[in-house]
Design an enzyme around this catalytic site. Structure first.
Site, PDB file in Angstrom:
ATOM      1  CD  GLU A 152      -2.586  -0.662   0.185  1.00 26.09           C
ATOM      2  OE1 GLU A 152      -2.935   0.180  -0.666  1.00 26.09           O
ATOM      3  OE2 GLU A 152      -3.496  -2.018  -0.454  1.00 26.09           O
ATOM      4  CE1 TYR A 212      -7.109   3.126  -0.501  1.00 29.79           C
ATOM      5  CE2 TYR A 212      -4.173   3.054  -0.471  1.00 29.79           C
ATOM      6  CZ  TYR A 212      -5.294   2.635  -1.103  1.00 29.79           C
ATOM      7  OH  TYR A 212      -5.437   1.436  -1.481  1.00 29.79           O
ATOM      8  CG  ASP A 256      -8.944   4.783  -4.126  1.00 30.79           C
ATOM      9  OD1 ASP A 256      -9.920   4.500  -4.079  1.00 30.79           O
ATOM     10  OD2 ASP A 256      -7.969   3.588  -4.589  1.00 30.79           O
TER      11      ASP A 256
END
Length: 336
Positions: free
Chosen positions: A16, A99, A117
């Site tokens: 991520e 996020y 997002d």
DNA sequence: AATCCGTGGTC
DNA sequence: TGACCAAGGAT
């Protein structure tokens, strides 16, 4: 994608961070190299920062790498080597924002919290015809609240991955595949032929004009004076020439820098370039002039003594320096 | 709230 | 080919 079918928070976290503002195709090889070099968060935490940065080079947004390393240390030293298992506590870690915290919490721990997002903004804005400007901070709360209602509490991880995947592969920014979209009948944007109008993103493009007067100063040995750019401005840490900035486009003889004036008085000056450079990320319009001057050793010593950051490099050395594109182009044009 | 950060892809 | 944008976060 190797991080897709796992619940290992280390793998999910690493992927991520790498994928922030970065496409899978670009980030995947970096992910693989990081996993190979640092199989566990503990090994990553024990690495030197330079080693982490070296593996990160070429990927951009380098603060991500520094935060990544700092976060690994925190997890090892303050959390016994285990990532926090919930949205709220993940948010406290460096480099983990709303996020990323939601992604890790849902993918690794099954927490019912939605990711918001760029994909989610786009999909929901089109589906519901939401006209809120997503470039403004309040937009996040609205989309987060809506996504919280929509998320499947039985499988929040699948919901989150699905909505992002749908946005990335189908409901794309340009040329969305509406022709065979299962949501045609209920999509506001499609029903009104307004796909191009969503999401609303007004980016207050106040273009800032700046006037850079660059001096390519050569010493008698033919070396070039360069220096790393300071923090708090564009191109931090990249090397460029000595420059005088003024809000108005200066005449050659109106330059206020005394040191430059002295150099100019004693040496010939050539205007080699005059152009405009657009720094698109920060909406800055740089009006740039380049001057080349040969400086005598004596004049140079006085000049550089007052500007300790300046260093002399031979042209071959400058090739190895991290330079802004603008400077790189100039060096190439000047045949250095 | 506004600004900064980076490389690569798309049309 | 220039404008826009990408699985954002920190200050």
């Amino acid at each position: 994608m190797p991080w897709r079918h796992t619940r290992d928070p280390y793998h999910i976290w690493l992927s991520e961070i790498i994928l922030q503002q970065t496409r899978v195709q670009q980030g995947l090889p970096y992910y693989q190299r990081f996993i190979a070099a640092f199989p566990t968060v503990r090994i990553l935490s024990e690495a030197k920062e330079e080693e982490v940065l070296r593996l990160w080079q070429g990927l951009g947004y380098y603060s991500r790498a520094r935060n990544l390393h700092a976060c690994a240390k925190t997890v090892v030293q303050e959390h016994n080597g285990r990532f926090p298992d919930n949205f709220k506590d993940l948010l406290k870690l460096k480099g983990i924002g709303r996020y990323t915290a939601a992604a890790i919490a849902s993918f690794a721990f099954g927490e019912v919290v939605p990711v918001v997002d760029g994909n989610v903004y786009r999909v929901l804005a089109r589906l519901f015809g939401i006209t809120t400007n997503i470039a403004q901070p309040p937009a996040f709360n609205e989309f987060f609240a809506l996504a919280s209602e929509l998320i499947d509490p039985e499988q929040p991880d699948t919901f989150n991955q699905a909505i992002m995947e749908f946005g990335a592969m189908h409901c794309t920014p340009q040329k969305p595949l509406c022709l065979y979209c299962p949501l045609q009948a209920v999509c506001y944007a499609y029903q009104h032929s307004m796909q191009k109008d969503f999401p609303v993103k007004k980016k207050a493009t106040k273009v800032k004009h700046r006037y850079f007067h660059y001096f390519i100063i050569l010493n008698p040995a033919g070396e070039i004076l360069m220096r790393p750019r300071p923090a708090g401005d564009i191109w931090r840490g990249l090397y460029d020439f000595y420059l005088v900035e003024d809000n108005t486009l200066l005449d050659t003889d109106a330059i206020k820098d005394e040191g430059i004036q002295q150099l100019m008085a004693k040496n010939s000056i050539l205007v080699e370039e005059s152009e405009v450079y657009k720094h698109q990320l920060t909406h800055q319009l740089l009006h740039v002039k380049f001057f080349v001057l040969q400086a005598s050793e004596q004049a140079l010593q006085t000049f550089t003594a007052e500007r300790s950051q300046l260093q002399a490099f031979n042209p071959a050395e400058t090739l190895a320096l991290p330079k802004p594109v603008l400077i790189k182009n100039v060096l190439e044009k000047l045949n250095f």
